[in-house]
Design a protein around this motif. Structure first.
Motif, PDB file in Angstrom:
ATOM      1  N   GLN A 208      -9.307  -9.657  45.012  1.00 37.67           N
ATOM      2  CA  GLN A 208      -9.950  -9.364  43.721  1.00 37.67           C
ATOM      3  C   GLN A 208      -9.664 -10.542  42.816  1.00 37.67           C
ATOM      4  O   GLN A 208      -8.579 -11.130  42.883  1.00 37.67           O
ATOM      5  N   ASP A 209     -10.649 -10.893  42.003  1.00 41.21           N
ATOM      6  CA  ASP A 209     -10.438 -12.052  41.132  1.00 41.21           C
ATOM      7  C   ASP A 209     -10.660 -11.678  39.675  1.00 41.21           C
ATOM      8  O   ASP A 209     -11.005 -10.546  39.355  1.00 41.21           O
ATOM      9  N   HIS A 210     -10.413 -12.621  38.832  1.00 42.48           N
ATOM     10  CA  HIS A 210     -10.592 -12.440  37.380  1.00 42.48           C
ATOM     11  C   HIS A 210     -11.523 -13.543  36.927  1.00 42.48           C
ATOM     12  O   HIS A 210     -11.116 -14.701  36.857  1.00 42.48           O
ATOM     13  N   THR A 222     -15.934 -17.701  34.114  1.00 39.47           N
ATOM     14  CA  THR A 222     -15.427 -18.954  34.683  1.00 39.47           C
ATOM     15  C   THR A 222     -15.606 -18.891  36.191  1.00 39.47           C
ATOM     16  O   THR A 222     -16.048 -17.886  36.731  1.00 39.47           O
ATOM     17  N   GLY A 223     -15.174 -19.941  36.868  1.00 37.53           N
ATOM     18  CA  GLY A 223     -15.160 -19.922  38.335  1.00 37.53           C
ATOM     19  C   GLY A 223     -14.095 -18.985  38.881  1.00 37.53           C
ATOM     20  O   GLY A 223     -14.102 -18.667  40.059  1.00 37.53           O
ATOM     21  N   GLY A 224     -13.175 -18.545  38.039  1.00 39.62           N
ATOM     22  CA  GLY A 224     -12.101 -17.649  38.464  1.00 39.62           C
ATOM     23  C   GLY A 224     -10.769 -18.119  37.912  1.00 39.62           C
ATOM     24  O   GLY A 224     -10.373 -19.252  38.131  1.00 39.62           O
ATOM     25  N   MET A 225     -10.087 -17.236  37.183  1.00 43.53           N
ATOM     26  CA  MET A 225      -8.813 -17.589  36.542  1.00 43.53           C
ATOM     27  C   MET A 225      -7.606 -17.096  37.332  1.00 43.53           C
ATOM     28  O   MET A 225      -6.463 -17.313  36.934  1.00 43.53           O
ATOM     29  N   LEU A 265     -18.534 -15.667  55.482  1.00 45.24           N
ATOM     30  CA  LEU A 265     -19.449 -14.932  54.619  1.00 45.24           C
ATOM     31  C   LEU A 265     -18.568 -14.213  53.597  1.00 45.24           C
ATOM     32  O   LEU A 265     -17.700 -13.424  53.967  1.00 45.24           O
ATOM     33  N   PHE A 266     -18.775 -14.536  52.343  1.00 46.68           N
ATOM     34  CA  PHE A 266     -17.949 -14.024  51.231  1.00 46.68           C
ATOM     35  C   PHE A 266     -18.840 -13.057  50.470  1.00 46.68           C
ATOM     36  O   PHE A 266     -19.805 -13.463  49.834  1.00 46.68           O
ATOM     37  N   ALA A 267     -18.521 -11.752  50.602  1.00 48.09           N
ATOM     38  CA  ALA A 267     -19.354 -10.726  49.973  1.00 48.09           C
ATOM     39  C   ALA A 267     -18.711 -10.262  48.676  1.00 48.09           C
ATOM     40  O   ALA A 267     -17.537  -9.872  48.668  1.00 48.09           O
ATOM     41  N   TYR A 281     -23.805 -12.645  47.965  1.00 50.88           N
ATOM     42  CA  TYR A 281     -23.105 -13.370  49.020  1.00 50.88           C
ATOM     43  C   TYR A 281     -22.809 -14.787  48.554  1.00 50.88           C
ATOM     44  O   TYR A 281     -23.615 -15.406  47.851  1.00 50.88           O
ATOM     45  N   ASN A 282     -21.654 -15.310  49.038  1.00 50.16           N
ATOM     46  CA  ASN A 282     -21.392 -16.739  48.968  1.00 50.16           C
ATOM     47  C   ASN A 282     -21.240 -17.223  50.400  1.00 50.16           C
ATOM     48  O   ASN A 282     -20.779 -16.477  51.269  1.00 50.16           O
ATOM     49  N   CYS A 283     -21.595 -18.477  50.632  1.00 51.06           N
ATOM     50  CA  CYS A 283     -21.614 -18.983  52.008  1.00 51.06           C
ATOM     51  C   CYS A 283     -20.399 -19.841  52.308  1.00 51.06           C
ATOM     52  O   CYS A 283     -20.428 -20.677  53.204  1.00 51.06           O
ATOM     53  N   ARG A 284     -19.305 -19.634  51.581  1.00 49.06           N
ATOM     54  CA  ARG A 284     -18.080 -20.456  51.687  1.00 49.06           C
ATOM     55  C   ARG A 284     -16.927 -19.625  51.143  1.00 49.06           C
ATOM     56  O   ARG A 284     -17.136 -18.533  50.618  1.00 49.06           O
ATOM     57  N   PHE A 285     -15.704 -20.149  51.266  1.00 49.96           N
ATOM     58  CA  PHE A 285     -14.566 -19.449  50.679  1.00 49.96           C
ATOM     59  C   PHE A 285     -14.642 -19.522  49.161  1.00 49.96           C
ATOM     60  O   PHE A 285     -15.209 -20.466  48.602  1.00 49.96           O
ATOM     61  N   GLY A 286     -14.032 -18.549  48.506  1.00 49.03           N
ATOM     62  CA  GLY A 286     -13.942 -18.597  47.051  1.00 49.03           C
ATOM     63  C   GLY A 286     -12.836 -19.549  46.622  1.00 49.03           C
ATOM     64  O   GLY A 286     -11.934 -19.877  47.387  1.00 49.03           O
ATOM     65  N   ASP A 287     -12.913 -19.977  45.390  1.00 47.75           N
ATOM     66  CA  ASP A 287     -11.862 -20.759  44.762  1.00 47.75           C
ATOM     67  C   ASP A 287     -11.543 -20.032  43.464  1.00 47.75           C
ATOM     68  O   ASP A 287     -12.411 -19.981  42.582  1.00 47.75           O
ATOM     69  N   PRO A 288     -10.427 -19.335  43.335  1.00 46.50           N
ATOM     70  CA  PRO A 288      -9.156 -19.482  44.056  1.00 46.50           C
ATOM     71  C   PRO A 288      -8.881 -18.447  45.156  1.00 46.50           C
ATOM     72  O   PRO A 288      -7.726 -18.333  45.574  1.00 46.50           O
ATOM     73  N   GLU A 289      -9.915 -17.745  45.673  1.00 45.99           N
ATOM     74  CA  GLU A 289      -9.634 -16.756  46.713  1.00 45.99           C
ATOM     75  C   GLU A 289      -9.083 -17.404  47.977  1.00 45.99           C
ATOM     76  O   GLU A 289      -8.251 -16.814  48.682  1.00 45.99           O
ATOM     77  N   ALA A 290      -9.550 -18.618  48.307  1.00 46.97           N
ATOM     78  CA  ALA A 290      -9.053 -19.288  49.516  1.00 46.97           C
ATOM     79  C   ALA A 290      -7.542 -19.501  49.430  1.00 46.97           C
ATOM     80  O   ALA A 290      -6.839 -19.416  50.445  1.00 46.97           O
TER      81      ALA A 290
HETATM   82  N1  GLY Z   1     -13.946 -17.383  42.546  1.00 49.72           N
HETATM   83  C1  GLY Z   1     -15.291 -17.091  42.800  1.00 49.72           C
HETATM   84  C2  GLY Z   1     -16.013 -18.053  43.646  1.00 49.72           C
HETATM   85  O1  GLY Z   1     -15.458 -18.966  44.232  1.00 49.72           O
HETATM   86  O2  GLY Z   1     -17.216 -17.903  43.761  1.00 49.72           O
END
Ligand code: GLY
Ligand code: AMP
Length: 432
Positions: A208-210, A222-225, A265-267, A281-290
């Motif tokens: 889970q992200d913020h 943002t892209g993720g805090m 596959l990042f759902a 969907y995202n086609c790559r890892f998340g940042d900062p989820e990775a």
């Molecule tokens: N943190 C969300 C993303 O990478 O799309």
């Protein structure tokens, strides 16, 4: 095997750290990487958008696997341009799952995948007229890639009209050439990751992200805090539903349409009262989820990614993760996301060295950093992802914030409430 990693953020720092640990990795190159990635890879000043340059680099340096971190080169077709070199990351056609919201909705319709009801409009007049079929809050999305900024949740019809005017007026660049309007979903959001080689698909963890910049989930997107993994709200039973109702039908439909999906596959999911529904969907890892996934992943990442690239995912062991919780807090440059103040000095504590193995429960992944006359400086919006592992989210959070308090970065800021949902659940359950 020599490996080339494309990308330069915190996600790639985390991937580089894990790839470099793989027994099958000889030399790891990163294009163009950052000072954190440089601890694990040889940096190459090459732009992932120059497909011919990447191709000739691979030939010259005998690259056996290319790992593409960010979405832009995938959507632009870098994987296709590399011919028969094994690539972890989907083709241009398959990357449409991230690159076009209308495309993804079409796949959902064809494969009966639960998602918000929607309409896809290619003209402003149709989109404005289409608003009558929806009710507030209106969810308006630019069709194409918009760096996480292409979604407007409009509380009133006037705001919705303004968003449509803005998108068709070029406010979102090419991304807004067509627009999706969809039903507003309520529930808790969760991110789920799966690896697919086009035939076999395996779970690769949850998070889970913020997304909002400020505490209490307020302020601009943002892209993720920050993020944490696993997200316990995604119970094993719920994960099985997500695989059966969303992920597997998607992978089957992509293969059926002759666009086999190879990569992660990042759902983005909403857990609604009617069950899990796909948001995007995202086609790559998340940042900062990775960063949190890599802190928990136990295995040979290079071998796993190669099996994905070569369509042999069924031949390697299923990915295994530490049962611990990993939590990451992003330190951003003051002014992020609108106008980050770059150039501020950063001094990392000697007590948190950049070890190459997995022995440390606290790590500092670098995103937007640079070096100026020997001094580490902020060189981007999101600068550091301070990441910790613990027996609970509460413990991991305490370690991460203790590390943050030992970092000297006067022009940086972070949210102090990362992981609050999980921490509250643990307090209630007495498991913190
Ligand atoms: N943190 C969300 C993303 O990478 O799309
Ligand atoms: P996306 O870029 O598609 O992930 O959307 C960004 C954010 O907008 C998501 O993380 C959700 O918080 C929100 N969102 C997107 N679509 C919907 C929807 N249909 N209903 C409610 N919230 C949504």
């Amino acid at each position: 095997m020599n490996i080339l990693l494309i990308g330069s953020g915190g996600r790639e720092h985390a991937l580089a750290w894990k790839l470099a640990q793989s027994p099958s990795c000889d030399t790891l190159y990163a294009a163009h990487g950052n000072p954190g990635t440089a601890h694990h890879a040889t940096l190459v000043a090459m732009d992932g958008s120059d497909h011919a340059a990447v191709r000739s680099f691979c030939d010259r340096f005998n690259i056996g696997l290319v790992v593409i971190g960010p979405e832009a080169p995938l959507v632009a077709g870098l994987a296709d341009a590399l011919g028969d070199i094994p690539v972890f990351g989907p083709s241009k056609a398959a990357a449409q799952l991230e690159g076009s919201k209308g495309f993804t909705k079409g796949i959902c319709g064809a494969a009966n995948i639960p998602t918000a009801a929607y309409e896809h409009y290619t003209t402003k007049a149709e989109a404005l007229a289409g608003l009558a079929d929806f009710s507030a809050p209106y969810v308006i999305k630019a069709d194409g890639l918009a760096a996480g900024k292409g979604v407007i949740i409009a509380e009133t019809i006037d705001e919705a009209r303004a968003a449509i005017e803005d998108m068709f007026g070029g406010g979102f660049g090419d991304a807004g050439a067509s627009v999706v309007i969809e039903e507003f979903l309520t529930g808790e959001e969760v991110s789920f990751f799966a690896l697919s080689d086009g035939k076999t698909v395996v779970p690769f963890g949850s998070a889970q992200d913020h997304k909002r910049a400020f505490e209490g989930d307020t302020g601009p997107n943002t892209g993720g805090m920050g993020a944490y993994s696993p997200a316990t709200i995604l119970t094993p039973a719920m994960q099985a539903r997500v695989m059966a109702e969303i992920i597997e039908p998607t992978v089957e439909m992509m293969t059926h349409k002759n666009m086999p999906y190879r990569g992660v596959l990042f759902a983005g999911l909403m857990l609604t009262d009617d069950g899990p529904k796909l948001i995007e969907y995202n086609c790559r890892f998340g940042d900062p989820e990775a960063q949190v996934l890599m802190m928990r992943y136990r295995g040979d990442l290079a071998a796993l990614m190669l099996s994905v690239a070569q369509g042999q995912l069924d031949a390697v062991p299923k990915p295994q993760f530490s049962p611990e919780t990993a939590l990451t807090v992003v330190m951003a440059a003051r002014g992020y996301p609108e106008k980050p103040e770059t150039g501020g000095a950063i001094n990392l504590p000697k007590s948190i060295p950049e070890s190459k193995d997995d022995s440390q429960d606290v790590r500092i992944f670098q995103s937007g950093t640079g070096v100026w006359e020997g001094q580490m400086i902020a060189d981007g919006g999101r600068v550091l992802a301070v990441t910790a592992r613990g027996n609970s989210a509460t413990e991991a959070r305490d370690y991460a914030y203790a590390a943050i308090d030992s970092i000297d970065f006067a022009s940086g800021f972070c949210r102090r409430d990362i992981g609050w949902r999980e921490v509250a659940r643990e307090a209630q359950a007495g498991t913190s």
